[in-house]
Design a protein around this motif. Structure first.
Motif, PDB file in Angstrom:
ATOM      1  N   LYS A 143       0.828  -1.206   0.000  1.00 23.06           N
ATOM      2  CA  LYS A 143       0.000   0.000   0.000  1.00 23.06           C
ATOM      3  C   LYS A 143       0.860   1.253   0.000  1.00 23.06           C
ATOM      4  O   LYS A 143       0.508   2.248  -0.591  1.00 23.06           O
ATOM      5  N   MET A 144       2.009   1.200   0.678  1.00 25.77           N
ATOM      6  CA  MET A 144       2.892   2.359   0.720  1.00 25.77           C
ATOM      7  C   MET A 144       3.471   2.630  -0.678  1.00 25.77           C
ATOM      8  O   MET A 144       3.654   3.752  -1.080  1.00 25.77           O
ATOM      9  N   ASN A 145       3.727   1.562  -1.423  1.00 20.10           N
ATOM     10  CA  ASN A 145       4.346   1.695  -2.734  1.00 20.10           C
ATOM     11  C   ASN A 145       3.423   2.317  -3.779  1.00 20.10           C
ATOM     12  O   ASN A 145       3.884   2.843  -4.761  1.00 20.10           O
ATOM     13  N   VAL A 146       2.110   2.212  -3.567  1.00 16.06           N
ATOM     14  CA  VAL A 146       1.183   2.714  -4.590  1.00 16.06           C
ATOM     15  C   VAL A 146       0.656   4.107  -4.258  1.00 16.06           C
ATOM     16  O   VAL A 146      -0.161   4.646  -4.998  1.00 16.06           O
ATOM     17  N   ALA A 147       1.135   4.689  -3.168  1.00 16.71           N
ATOM     18  CA  ALA A 147       0.729   6.054  -2.837  1.00 16.71           C
ATOM     19  C   ALA A 147       1.380   7.024  -3.807  1.00 16.71           C
ATOM     20  O   ALA A 147       2.568   6.906  -4.112  1.00 16.71           O
ATOM     21  N   LYS A 148       0.598   7.984  -4.295  1.00 18.59           N
ATOM     22  CA  LYS A 148       1.127   8.982  -5.231  1.00 18.59           C
ATOM     23  C   LYS A 148       2.153   9.849  -4.513  1.00 18.59           C
ATOM     24  O   LYS A 148       1.931  10.290  -3.388  1.00 18.59           O
ATOM     25  N   VAL A 149       3.287  10.062  -5.163  1.00 17.63           N
ATOM     26  CA  VAL A 149       4.372  10.834  -4.561  1.00 17.63           C
ATOM     27  C   VAL A 149       4.347  12.255  -5.123  1.00 17.63           C
ATOM     28  O   VAL A 149       4.258  12.448  -6.334  1.00 17.63           O
ATOM     29  N   HIS A 150       4.419  13.239  -4.226  1.00 23.03           N
ATOM     30  CA  HIS A 150       4.490  14.639  -4.664  1.00 23.03           C
ATOM     31  C   HIS A 150       5.960  14.980  -4.888  1.00 23.03           C
ATOM     32  O   HIS A 150       6.759  14.961  -3.961  1.00 23.03           O
ATOM     33  N   LEU A 151       6.301  15.250  -6.141  1.00 22.59           N
ATOM     34  CA  LEU A 151       7.698  15.458  -6.521  1.00 22.59           C
ATOM     35  C   LEU A 151       8.125  16.910  -6.323  1.00 22.59           C
ATOM     36  O   LEU A 151       7.338  17.823  -6.579  1.00 22.59           O
ATOM     37  N   ASP A 152       9.363  17.075  -5.901  1.00 19.66           N
ATOM     38  CA  ASP A 152       9.913  18.429  -5.888  1.00 19.66           C
ATOM     39  C   ASP A 152      10.376  18.764  -7.309  1.00 19.66           C
ATOM     40  O   ASP A 152      10.348  17.914  -8.201  1.00 19.66           O
ATOM     41  N   GLU A 153      10.786  20.002  -7.520  1.00 17.97           N
ATOM     42  CA  GLU A 153      11.122  20.465  -8.875  1.00 17.97           C
ATOM     43  C   GLU A 153      12.260  19.659  -9.499  1.00 17.97           C
ATOM     44  O   GLU A 153      12.194  19.253 -10.657  1.00 17.97           O
ATOM     45  N   LYS A 154      13.300  19.405  -8.709  1.00 20.74           N
ATOM     46  CA  LYS A 154      14.472  18.664  -9.204  1.00 20.74           C
ATOM     47  C   LYS A 154      14.080  17.251  -9.626  1.00 20.74           C
ATOM     48  O   LYS A 154      14.450  16.780 -10.703  1.00 20.74           O
ATOM     49  N   THR A 155      13.299  16.563  -8.784  1.00 20.89           N
ATOM     50  CA  THR A 155      12.898  15.187  -9.085  1.00 20.89           C
ATOM     51  C   THR A 155      11.942  15.149 -10.271  1.00 20.89           C
ATOM     52  O   THR A 155      12.000  14.242 -11.097  1.00 20.89           O
ATOM     53  N   GLU A 156      11.078  16.150 -10.376  1.00 16.66           N
ATOM     54  CA  GLU A 156      10.137  16.199 -11.505  1.00 16.66           C
ATOM     55  C   GLU A 156      10.886  16.351 -12.821  1.00 16.66           C
ATOM     56  O   GLU A 156      10.570  15.681 -13.810  1.00 16.66           O
ATOM     57  N   GLU A 157      11.898  17.200 -12.846  1.00 13.01           N
ATOM     58  CA  GLU A 157      12.711  17.367 -14.060  1.00 13.01           C
ATOM     59  C   GLU A 157      13.454  16.075 -14.399  1.00 13.01           C
ATOM     60  O   GLU A 157      13.543  15.683 -15.562  1.00 13.01           O
ATOM     61  N   MET A 158      13.979  15.433 -13.366  1.00 14.36           N
ATOM     62  CA  MET A 158      14.677  14.158 -13.530  1.00 14.36           C
ATOM     63  C   MET A 158      13.717  13.113 -14.132  1.00 14.36           C
ATOM     64  O   MET A 158      14.071  12.375 -15.056  1.00 14.36           O
ATOM     65  N   ALA A 159      12.484  13.062 -13.612  1.00  8.88           N
ATOM     66  CA  ALA A 159      11.471  12.123 -14.101  1.00  8.88           C
ATOM     67  C   ALA A 159      11.116  12.413 -15.557  1.00  8.88           C
ATOM     68  O   ALA A 159      11.022  11.497 -16.376  1.00  8.88           O
ATOM     69  N   LYS A 160      10.944  13.695 -15.898  1.00 12.24           N
ATOM     70  CA  LYS A 160      10.596  14.063 -17.285  1.00 12.24           C
ATOM     71  C   LYS A 160      11.688  13.626 -18.257  1.00 12.24           C
ATOM     72  O   LYS A 160      11.400  13.148 -19.358  1.00 12.24           O
ATOM     73  N   ARG A 161      12.965  13.818 -17.851  1.00 14.91           N
ATOM     74  CA  ARG A 161      14.080  13.395 -18.725  1.00 14.91           C
ATOM     75  C   ARG A 161      14.074  11.878 -18.924  1.00 14.91           C
ATOM     76  O   ARG A 161      14.206  11.391 -20.052  1.00 14.91           O
ATOM     77  N   CYS A 162      13.903  11.128 -17.833  1.00 18.27           N
ATOM     78  CA  CYS A 162      13.872   9.658 -17.919  1.00 18.27           C
ATOM     79  C   CYS A 162      12.710   9.179 -18.780  1.00 18.27           C
ATOM     80  O   CYS A 162      12.882   8.323 -19.651  1.00 18.27           O
ATOM     81  N   LEU A 163      11.535   9.739 -18.535  1.00 16.96           N
ATOM     82  CA  LEU A 163      10.344   9.295 -19.262  1.00 16.96           C
ATOM     83  C   LEU A 163      10.373   9.715 -20.725  1.00 16.96           C
ATOM     84  O   LEU A 163       9.850   9.013 -21.588  1.00 16.96           O
ATOM     85  N   SER A 164      11.021  10.847 -21.018  1.00 20.31           N
ATOM     86  CA  SER A 164      11.198  11.249 -22.424  1.00 20.31           C
ATOM     87  C   SER A 164      12.073  10.233 -23.143  1.00 20.31           C
ATOM     88  O   SER A 164      11.838   9.898 -24.312  1.00 20.31           O
TER      89      SER A 164
END
Length: 195
Positions: free
Chosen positions: A117-138
């Motif tokens: 249940k902890m693993n499926v909770a939506k995570v609120h990303l900070d700006e740095k992590t969000e940019e990192m995620a966008k690069r990976c997902l791109s």
């Protein structure tokens, strides 16, 4: 019947094939074969000889091995970042709750369990992590898109970021294993890339 398959929900099954005999020539990079199959409705196959379904799809993609290894490292770093964000937000929420001394000592005794249940909770990303995620997902999008030339970098994250979804993506790009993906928003995004 021993080779029958059941899927009670929508899922993508990812497997990798690394050809050992087909050696590339000196001027070409090593590529591996991504094999995928997914169903858009629950399926139960009891006889593979007579089964046909309009809700099952499969395909394959040749992907450069070096890019997969590089992407997996980036996804691993992203997962660590998401874990740290989850840990810090959990610490903050614990710190903000007033507790008695007895409750605090009981809290210290609790050993964290691997609770899904902890693993499926939506995570609120900070700006740095969000940019990192966008690069990976791109990069994921560029590797899986049928027409990579038309694959523009992402301006927003196309699914709910949970620890489970990032861990699934990391497993997906591990040529030694493969994985099954069932998370709805991640599932929908990945199959949209296969079309």
């Amino acid at each position: 019947e021993s080779r029958a398959a059941n899927a009670s929900n929508k899922e993508i099954n990812i497997q990798w094939y690394i050809p050992s005999l087909a050696k590339p020539s000196n001027n070409t990079e090593t590529k591996v074969l991504l094999l995928y199959a997914y169903n858009t409705k629950p399926v139960k196959i009891s006889n593979i000889k007579i089964f046909s379904s309009m809700s099952m799809f499969s395909g394959h993609l040749w992907i450069p091995l070096a890019r997969i290894i590089s992407l997996r490292k980036k996804l691993s770093n992203l997962k660590q970042q998401v874990e740290m964000l989850m840990q810090s937000s959990k610490s903050l929420s614990l710190a903000s709750e007033p507790t008695s001394f007895l409750e605090q000592s009981e809290t210290l005794k609790i050993i964290p369990s691997k609770n899904p249940k902890m693993n499926v909770a939506k995570v609120h990303l900070d700006e740095k992590t969000e940019e990192m995620a966008k690069r990976c997902l791109s990069e994921v999008k560029a590797l899986l898109s049928v027409v990579p030339a038309l694959s523009l970098p992402l301006t927003e994250i196309p699914f709910d970021v949970t620890l489970q979804s990032i861990a699934s993506l990391e497993d997906m790009f591990d040529p030694a294993t493969g994985c099954i993906i069932t998370e709805e928003s991640l599932f929908n995004w990945i199959i949209s890339l296969f079309h």
